[in-house]
Design a protein around this motif. Sequence first.
Motif, PDB file in Angstrom:
ATOM      1  N   LEU A   1      29.304  41.484  31.537  1.00 43.19           N
ATOM      2  CA  LEU A   1      29.412  40.034  31.642  1.00 43.19           C
ATOM      3  C   LEU A   1      28.024  39.397  31.724  1.00 43.19           C
ATOM      4  CD1 LEU A   1      32.399  39.666  34.131  1.00 43.19           C
ATOM      5  CD2 LEU A   1      32.336  38.854  31.761  1.00 43.19           C
ATOM      6  N   PRO A   2      27.899  38.145  31.279  1.00 43.01           N
ATOM      7  CA  PRO A   2      26.608  37.452  31.396  1.00 43.01           C
ATOM      8  C   PRO A   2      26.147  37.366  32.843  1.00 43.01           C
ATOM      9  CG  PRO A   2      28.123  36.237  29.980  1.00 43.01           C
ATOM     10  CD  PRO A   2      28.927  37.328  30.605  1.00 43.01           C
ATOM     11  N   SER A   3      24.851  37.260  33.054  1.00 44.55           N
ATOM     12  CA  SER A   3      24.285  37.253  34.401  1.00 44.55           C
ATOM     13  C   SER A   3      24.746  36.064  35.221  1.00 44.55           C
ATOM     14  CB  SER A   3      22.756  37.273  34.330  1.00 44.55           C
ATOM     15  OG  SER A   3      22.279  36.128  33.624  1.00 44.55           O
ATOM     16  N   ASP A   4      25.181  34.978  34.558  1.00 47.60           N
ATOM     17  CA  ASP A   4      25.628  33.794  35.287  1.00 47.60           C
ATOM     18  C   ASP A   4      27.154  33.687  35.346  1.00 47.60           C
ATOM     19  OD1 ASP A   4      26.052  33.300  32.624  1.00 47.60           O
ATOM     20  OD2 ASP A   4      25.208  31.275  32.632  1.00 47.60           O
ATOM     21  N   ALA A   5      27.868  34.759  35.010  1.00 50.35           N
ATOM     22  CA  ALA A   5      29.329  34.723  34.996  1.00 50.35           C
ATOM     23  C   ALA A   5      29.883  34.539  36.400  1.00 50.35           C
ATOM     24  CB  ALA A   5      29.879  36.008  34.385  1.00 50.35           C
ATOM     25  N   GLN A   6      30.964  33.777  36.493  1.00 48.38           N
ATOM     26  CA  GLN A   6      31.698  33.619  37.741  1.00 48.38           C
ATOM     27  C   GLN A   6      32.805  34.674  37.757  1.00 48.38           C
ATOM     28  OE1 GLN A   6      30.717  31.264  40.156  1.00 48.38           O
ATOM     29  NE2 GLN A   6      29.008  31.162  38.691  1.00 48.38           N
ATOM     30  N   VAL A   7      32.648  35.696  38.580  1.00 48.66           N
ATOM     31  CA  VAL A   7      33.579  36.821  38.550  1.00 48.66           C
ATOM     32  C   VAL A   7      33.874  37.298  39.966  1.00 48.66           C
ATOM     33  CG1 VAL A   7      31.624  38.398  38.143  1.00 48.66           C
ATOM     34  CG2 VAL A   7      33.957  39.188  37.703  1.00 48.66           C
ATOM     35  N   THR A   8      35.145  37.610  40.200  1.00 44.95           N
ATOM     36  CA  THR A   8      35.593  38.198  41.457  1.00 44.95           C
ATOM     37  C   THR A   8      36.274  39.523  41.133  1.00 44.95           C
ATOM     38  OG1 THR A   8      35.946  36.049  42.500  1.00 44.95           O
ATOM     39  CG2 THR A   8      37.079  37.931  43.474  1.00 44.95           C
ATOM     40  N   ALA A   9      35.920  40.557  41.876  1.00 40.89           N
ATOM     41  CA  ALA A   9      36.523  41.872  41.681  1.00 40.89           C
ATOM     42  C   ALA A   9      37.179  42.325  42.983  1.00 40.89           C
ATOM     43  CB  ALA A   9      35.482  42.890  41.237  1.00 40.89           C
ATOM     44  N   HIS A  10      38.424  42.770  42.884  1.00 49.42           N
ATOM     45  CA  HIS A  10      39.143  43.367  44.011  1.00 49.42           C
ATOM     46  C   HIS A  10      39.405  44.831  43.669  1.00 49.42           C
ATOM     47  CE1 HIS A  10      39.839  39.611  46.146  1.00 49.42           C
ATOM     48  NE2 HIS A  10      40.273  39.060  45.024  1.00 49.42           N
ATOM     49  N   ILE A  11      38.876  45.739  44.485  1.00 52.64           N
ATOM     50  CA  ILE A  11      38.991  47.174  44.211  1.00 52.64           C
ATOM     51  C   ILE A  11      39.739  47.832  45.364  1.00 52.64           C
ATOM     52  CG2 ILE A  11      37.739  49.281  43.665  1.00 52.64           C
ATOM     53  CD1 ILE A  11      35.352  47.414  42.889  1.00 52.64           C
ATOM     54  N   LEU A  12      40.872  48.474  45.053  1.00 52.46           N
ATOM     55  CA  LEU A  12      41.716  49.104  46.060  1.00 52.46           C
ATOM     56  C   LEU A  12      41.361  50.584  46.157  1.00 52.46           C
ATOM     57  CD1 LEU A  12      43.441  46.796  44.409  1.00 52.46           C
ATOM     58  CD2 LEU A  12      45.238  47.496  45.980  1.00 52.46           C
ATOM     59  N   ILE A  13      41.057  51.035  47.353  1.00 57.21           N
ATOM     60  CA  ILE A  13      40.614  52.410  47.547  1.00 57.21           C
ATOM     61  C   ILE A  13      41.424  53.078  48.654  1.00 57.21           C
ATOM     62  CG2 ILE A  13      38.280  52.058  46.656  1.00 57.21           C
ATOM     63  CD1 ILE A  13      37.303  51.717  49.518  1.00 57.21           C
TER      64      ILE A  13
ATOM     65  N   PRO B   1      26.860  40.498  37.973  1.00 60.79           N
ATOM     66  CA  PRO B   1      26.220  39.186  37.910  1.00 60.79           C
ATOM     67  C   PRO B   1      25.871  38.672  39.304  1.00 60.79           C
ATOM     68  CG  PRO B   1      28.103  39.267  36.435  1.00 60.79           C
ATOM     69  CD  PRO B   1      28.133  40.537  37.231  1.00 60.79           C
ATOM     70  N   GLU B   2      24.886  37.825  39.365  1.00 56.07           N
ATOM     71  CA  GLU B   2      24.352  37.370  40.661  1.00 56.07           C
ATOM     72  C   GLU B   2      25.419  36.738  41.544  1.00 56.07           C
ATOM     73  OE1 GLU B   2      20.825  34.394  42.323  1.00 56.07           O
ATOM     74  OE2 GLU B   2      20.987  34.872  40.196  1.00 56.07           O
ATOM     75  N   ALA B   3      26.327  35.974  40.941  1.00 55.58           N
ATOM     76  CA  ALA B   3      27.329  35.261  41.730  1.00 55.58           C
ATOM     77  C   ALA B   3      28.617  36.058  41.920  1.00 55.58           C
ATOM     78  CB  ALA B   3      27.646  33.920  41.068  1.00 55.58           C
ATOM     79  N   ALA B   4      28.635  37.311  41.513  1.00 58.17           N
ATOM     80  CA  ALA B   4      29.858  38.107  41.607  1.00 58.17           C
ATOM     81  C   ALA B   4      30.281  38.314  43.058  1.00 58.17           C
ATOM     82  CB  ALA B   4      29.653  39.458  40.936  1.00 58.17           C
ATOM     83  N   GLN B   5      31.579  38.255  43.277  1.00 55.77           N
ATOM     84  CA  GLN B   5      32.157  38.568  44.578  1.00 55.77           C
ATOM     85  C   GLN B   5      32.935  39.876  44.433  1.00 55.77           C
ATOM     86  OE1 GLN B   5      34.395  35.290  46.202  1.00 55.77           O
ATOM     87  NE2 GLN B   5      32.921  33.782  45.481  1.00 55.77           N
ATOM     88  N   ILE B   6      32.458  40.913  45.098  1.00 61.05           N
ATOM     89  CA  ILE B   6      33.073  42.237  44.994  1.00 61.05           C
ATOM     90  C   ILE B   6      33.711  42.573  46.335  1.00 61.05           C
ATOM     91  CG2 ILE B   6      32.697  44.674  44.524  1.00 61.05           C
ATOM     92  CD1 ILE B   6      30.286  43.842  42.820  1.00 61.05           C
ATOM     93  N   ASN B   7      35.022  42.812  46.311  1.00 65.52           N
ATOM     94  CA  ASN B   7      35.789  43.049  47.527  1.00 65.52           C
ATOM     95  C   ASN B   7      36.457  44.421  47.467  1.00 65.52           C
ATOM     96  OD1 ASN B   7      35.658  40.090  48.534  1.00 65.52           O
ATOM     97  ND2 ASN B   7      36.500  39.905  46.466  1.00 65.52           N
ATOM     98  N   TRP B   8      36.261  45.224  48.505  1.00 67.99           N
ATOM     99  CA  TRP B   8      36.874  46.545  48.602  1.00 67.99           C
ATOM    100  C   TRP B   8      38.024  46.470  49.595  1.00 67.99           C
ATOM    101  CZ3 TRP B   8      34.890  50.466  45.516  1.00 67.99           C
ATOM    102  CH2 TRP B   8      33.641  50.203  44.923  1.00 67.99           C
ATOM    103  N   HIS B   9      39.178  47.038  49.227  1.00 68.17           N
ATOM    104  CA  HIS B   9      40.362  46.958  50.068  1.00 68.17           C
ATOM    105  C   HIS B   9      40.927  48.362  50.296  1.00 68.17           C
ATOM    106  CE1 HIS B   9      40.581  42.574  49.259  1.00 68.17           C
ATOM    107  NE2 HIS B   9      40.235  42.913  48.032  1.00 68.17           N
ATOM    108  N   ASP B  10      41.104  48.751  51.553  1.00 65.50           N
ATOM    109  CA  ASP B  10      41.817  49.985  51.853  1.00 65.50           C
ATOM    110  C   ASP B  10      43.297  49.773  51.551  1.00 65.50           C
ATOM    111  OD1 ASP B  10      39.457  51.131  52.780  1.00 65.50           O
ATOM    112  OD2 ASP B  10      39.805  50.441  54.826  1.00 65.50           O
ATOM    113  N   TYR B  11      43.931  50.770  50.937  1.00 69.98           N
ATOM    114  CA  TYR B  11      45.347  50.595  50.625  1.00 69.98           C
ATOM    115  C   TYR B  11      46.031  51.946  50.488  1.00 69.98           C
ATOM    116  CZ  TYR B  11      45.954  51.952  45.671  1.00 69.98           C
ATOM    117  OH  TYR B  11      46.106  52.650  44.497  1.00 69.98           O
TER     118      TYR B  11
END
Length: 265
Positions: A168-180, A192-202
């Motif tokens: 994705l471009p460096s200025d992309a607005q992106v949220t990632a939810h990763i279930l582990i 990307p700089e503004a990315a929100q990366i969230n890890w979730h126990d499941y």
Amino acid sequence: MTAPEKRRFPITLRALQVTAITDLSPRLRRVTLQGDQLAAFEADGRQHPAFESPGPDDHIKLFLADPDTGALSLPVQGDGRLHWPDNPPALSREYTPRGFDPASGRLEIDFVLHGHGVAGTWAEQVQLGQVLHLGGPRVSVLLPQADRYLLIGDETALPAIANWLEMLPSDAQVTAHILIESPDARIDLRAPEAAQINWHDYDSGDAQAMVRLIDPIPPRGTFIWAGGERAAITALRAHLSGADLDPQQLDLSNYWTLGQAAVED
């Protein structure tokens, strides 16, 4: 929103060599493959194109030996397609290429080490110099244009999510939810700089885990990609079906089925 561009390729069977093995975490192992057949090559009187994987969620088939007999059954190369053997049948699993660098001729594939599955077991026992046969990808879906992006997946989707974040471009607005299923599954991700990366126990048996992460449902203009266990993806698809969303802004993939042999171990 326009549909993402698709590129199609002739399917080519390639034999590659394991040149590096890297543990990214106690649960994720990267296998690096190299070989002349990543470039264009000739075999059995046919010219075959160089390997390409331009999309974040491409799929290739890995051909593996039968764990009980040790026998490796391979398809026969045809003109842009593979002819599958019947006796014994070819044993294959689908994986997403994690990285491919044509300049260095290195193809990387990440494997979840969860103690079961034909491909996961292969990755746990893999040795340098070992040969791995693979075919594809047949089709590649390129990055779509969107105002924002929402990525959801379990550990089997980590390679695709990592590809998305890097492409994705460096200025992309992106949220990632990763279930582990274990804190050991967390890895560093370039994003990307503004990315929100969230890890979730499941718990992998929780089919509503992904649904709970999309409340409220994102507005139009958001491209939603998700990959994971079949029941969870089915529940997510049903949750989104009644929303005011453009079908072209959704890409939901069943990667595996709880209690059955995995498509992507």
